[in-house]
Design a protein around this motif. Sequence first.
Motif, PDB file in Angstrom:
ATOM      1  N   TYR A   1       0.815  -1.215   0.000  1.00 45.12           N
ATOM      2  CA  TYR A   1       0.000   0.000   0.000  1.00 45.12           C
ATOM      3  C   TYR A   1       0.850   1.267   0.000  1.00 45.12           C
ATOM      4  N   ALA A   2       2.171   1.095  -0.030  1.00 40.46           N
ATOM      5  CA  ALA A   2       3.149   2.190  -0.146  1.00 40.46           C
ATOM      6  C   ALA A   2       2.807   3.345   0.789  1.00 40.46           C
ATOM      7  N   GLU A   3       2.694   4.555   0.222  1.00 39.84           N
ATOM      8  CA  GLU A   3       2.473   5.739   1.062  1.00 39.84           C
ATOM      9  C   GLU A   3       1.093   5.769   1.708  1.00 39.84           C
ATOM     10  N   LYS A   4       0.173   4.908   1.260  1.00 36.20           N
ATOM     11  CA  LYS A   4      -1.169   4.862   1.859  1.00 36.20           C
ATOM     12  C   LYS A   4      -1.233   3.953   3.091  1.00 36.20           C
ATOM     13  N   ALA A   5      -0.219   3.136   3.313  1.00 33.84           N
ATOM     14  CA  ALA A   5      -0.226   2.172   4.426  1.00 33.84           C
ATOM     15  C   ALA A   5      -0.493   2.875   5.758  1.00 33.84           C
ATOM     16  N   GLY A   6      -1.515   2.398   6.455  1.00 34.28           N
ATOM     17  CA  GLY A   6      -1.865   2.932   7.764  1.00 34.28           C
ATOM     18  C   GLY A   6      -2.654   4.226   7.745  1.00 34.28           C
ATOM     19  N   LEU A   7      -2.986   4.733   6.563  1.00 32.97           N
ATOM     20  CA  LEU A   7      -3.701   6.004   6.475  1.00 32.97           C
ATOM     21  C   LEU A   7      -5.195   5.797   6.212  1.00 32.97           C
ATOM     22  N   MET A   8      -5.963   6.832   6.585  1.00 27.93           N
ATOM     23  CA  MET A   8      -7.406   6.804   6.358  1.00 27.93           C
ATOM     24  C   MET A   8      -7.724   6.828   4.874  1.00 27.93           C
ATOM     25  N   THR A   9      -8.884   6.301   4.553  1.00 29.17           N
ATOM     26  CA  THR A   9      -9.422   6.360   3.205  1.00 29.17           C
ATOM     27  C   THR A   9     -10.944   6.389   3.310  1.00 29.17           C
ATOM     28  N   VAL A  10     -11.589   6.529   2.196  1.00 32.46           N
ATOM     29  CA  VAL A  10     -13.033   6.319   2.111  1.00 32.46           C
ATOM     30  C   VAL A  10     -13.267   5.333   0.980  1.00 32.46           C
ATOM     31  N   PHE A  11     -14.350   4.580   1.084  1.00 35.50           N
ATOM     32  CA  PHE A  11     -14.767   3.752  -0.043  1.00 35.50           C
ATOM     33  C   PHE A  11     -16.261   3.876  -0.204  1.00 35.50           C
ATOM     34  N   LEU A  12     -16.693   3.694  -1.429  1.00 33.64           N
ATOM     35  CA  LEU A  12     -18.087   3.891  -1.791  1.00 33.64           C
ATOM     36  C   LEU A  12     -18.785   2.547  -1.940  1.00 33.64           C
ATOM     37  N   GLN A  13     -19.998   2.453  -1.422  1.00 32.37           N
ATOM     38  CA  GLN A  13     -20.780   1.223  -1.499  1.00 32.37           C
ATOM     39  C   GLN A  13     -22.174   1.552  -2.020  1.00 32.37           C
ATOM     40  N   ALA A  14     -22.588   0.853  -3.064  1.00 29.64           N
ATOM     41  CA  ALA A  14     -23.925   1.051  -3.618  1.00 29.64           C
ATOM     42  C   ALA A  14     -24.979   0.612  -2.610  1.00 29.64           C
ATOM     43  N   THR A  15     -26.067   1.366  -2.565  1.00 30.24           N
ATOM     44  CA  THR A  15     -27.205   0.995  -1.729  1.00 30.24           C
ATOM     45  C   THR A  15     -28.442   0.897  -2.608  1.00 30.24           C
ATOM     46  N   GLY A  16     -29.435   0.186  -2.116  1.00 29.47           N
ATOM     47  CA  GLY A  16     -30.655   0.088  -2.896  1.00 29.47           C
ATOM     48  C   GLY A  16     -31.683  -0.816  -2.273  1.00 29.47           C
ATOM     49  N   LYS A  17     -32.674  -1.088  -3.068  1.00 33.53           N
ATOM     50  CA  LYS A  17     -33.804  -1.907  -2.650  1.00 33.53           C
ATOM     51  C   LYS A  17     -33.900  -3.108  -3.571  1.00 33.53           C
ATOM     52  N   LYS A  18     -34.104  -4.262  -2.990  1.00 29.12           N
ATOM     53  CA  LYS A  18     -34.275  -5.493  -3.774  1.00 29.12           C
ATOM     54  C   LYS A  18     -35.627  -5.432  -4.471  1.00 29.12           C
ATOM     55  N   ILE A  19     -35.624  -5.770  -5.742  1.00 25.27           N
ATOM     56  CA  ILE A  19     -36.865  -5.839  -6.509  1.00 25.27           C
ATOM     57  C   ILE A  19     -37.187  -7.310  -6.692  1.00 25.27           C
ATOM     58  N   ARG A  20     -38.391  -7.700  -6.383  1.00 25.84           N
ATOM     59  CA  ARG A  20     -38.773  -9.110  -6.535  1.00 25.84           C
ATOM     60  C   ARG A  20     -40.129  -9.185  -7.227  1.00 25.84           C
ATOM     61  N   THR A  21     -40.412 -10.319  -7.836  1.00 24.29           N
ATOM     62  CA  THR A  21     -41.719 -10.495  -8.472  1.00 24.29           C
ATOM     63  C   THR A  21     -42.671 -11.124  -7.473  1.00 24.29           C
ATOM     64  N   ASN A  22     -43.922 -10.786  -7.596  1.00 23.93           N
ATOM     65  CA  ASN A  22     -44.968 -11.308  -6.721  1.00 23.93           C
ATOM     66  C   ASN A  22     -45.539 -12.558  -7.366  1.00 23.93           C
ATOM     67  N   THR A  23     -45.269 -13.724  -6.789  1.00 24.99           N
ATOM     68  CA  THR A  23     -45.765 -14.979  -7.357  1.00 24.99           C
ATOM     69  C   THR A  23     -46.985 -15.508  -6.613  1.00 24.99           C
ATOM     70  N   LYS A  24     -47.465 -14.782  -5.595  1.00 26.08           N
ATOM     71  CA  LYS A  24     -48.620 -15.237  -4.807  1.00 26.08           C
ATOM     72  C   LYS A  24     -49.939 -15.004  -5.529  1.00 26.08           C
ATOM     73  N   ASN A  25     -49.989 -14.020  -6.373  1.00 28.58           N
ATOM     74  CA  ASN A  25     -51.223 -13.667  -7.044  1.00 28.58           C
ATOM     75  C   ASN A  25     -50.984 -13.762  -8.550  1.00 28.58           C
ATOM     76  N   GLU A  26     -51.699 -14.652  -9.210  1.00 29.98           N
ATOM     77  CA  GLU A  26     -51.480 -14.890 -10.638  1.00 29.98           C
ATOM     78  C   GLU A  26     -51.637 -13.623 -11.475  1.00 29.98           C
ATOM     79  N   VAL A  27     -52.568 -12.747 -11.111  1.00 35.46           N
ATOM     80  CA  VAL A  27     -52.797 -11.529 -11.868  1.00 35.46           C
ATOM     81  C   VAL A  27     -51.572 -10.618 -11.802  1.00 35.46           C
ATOM     82  N   GLN A  28     -50.876 -10.649 -10.654  1.00 33.93           N
ATOM     83  CA  GLN A  28     -49.729  -9.767 -10.472  1.00 33.93           C
ATOM     84  C   GLN A  28     -48.403 -10.531 -10.533  1.00 33.93           C
ATOM     85  N   THR A  29     -48.375 -11.657 -11.218  1.00 34.48           N
ATOM     86  CA  THR A  29     -47.177 -12.489 -11.262  1.00 34.48           C
ATOM     87  C   THR A  29     -45.935 -11.716 -11.649  1.00 34.48           C
ATOM     88  N   PHE A  30     -46.051 -10.823 -12.583  1.00 33.82           N
ATOM     89  CA  PHE A  30     -44.868 -10.111 -13.060  1.00 33.82           C
ATOM     90  C   PHE A  30     -44.769  -8.684 -12.513  1.00 33.82           C
TER      91      PHE A  30
END
Length: 144
Positions: free
Chosen positions: A85-114
């Motif tokens: 890690y050369a000159e970065k060794a032991g130093l602070m950093t930031v990293f970015l992480q994607a966030t979101g919501k899981k999208i799922r299909t509704n299979t309980k009701n045939e009319v709304q299957t998709f």
Amino acid sequence: MEKELERPTQLITRKFAKDLHLNFMKYRASIIAKYIKKEDANAVWFSVEELENYIEYIKSKGEKTGYDVNGIRIYFGVYPEQKKYAEKAGLMTVFLQATGKKIRTNTKNEVQTFALLREESNADISSIEPMNYGSIGRPPSLNY
């Protein structure tokens, strides 16, 4: 016709930004420097191109893995004390992480299957890799 951009609601003044940075240097950086016995990073820089590329990547990968990507969480981290890690060794950093919501299909009701249902959450998406390796800034070479 070009779309007119809205002014972001989270903008702050340069004076307030400077005050925030000075507070960090006074109340955090000085304590950290005493503890680790060296001056630490006080900023991390990513190019616009890198950020735009990451945003496009997480949107695409999110769609492919069933997520509605809705944000990026920024975490603080510290590089391991290893030669690779050369000159970065032991130093602070930031990293970015994607966030979101899981999208799922509704299979309980045939009319709304998709029909798509969205979970109510802004959770980290573990199937999308975080982004790191920006350029770090350290005193005295970088002050806001």
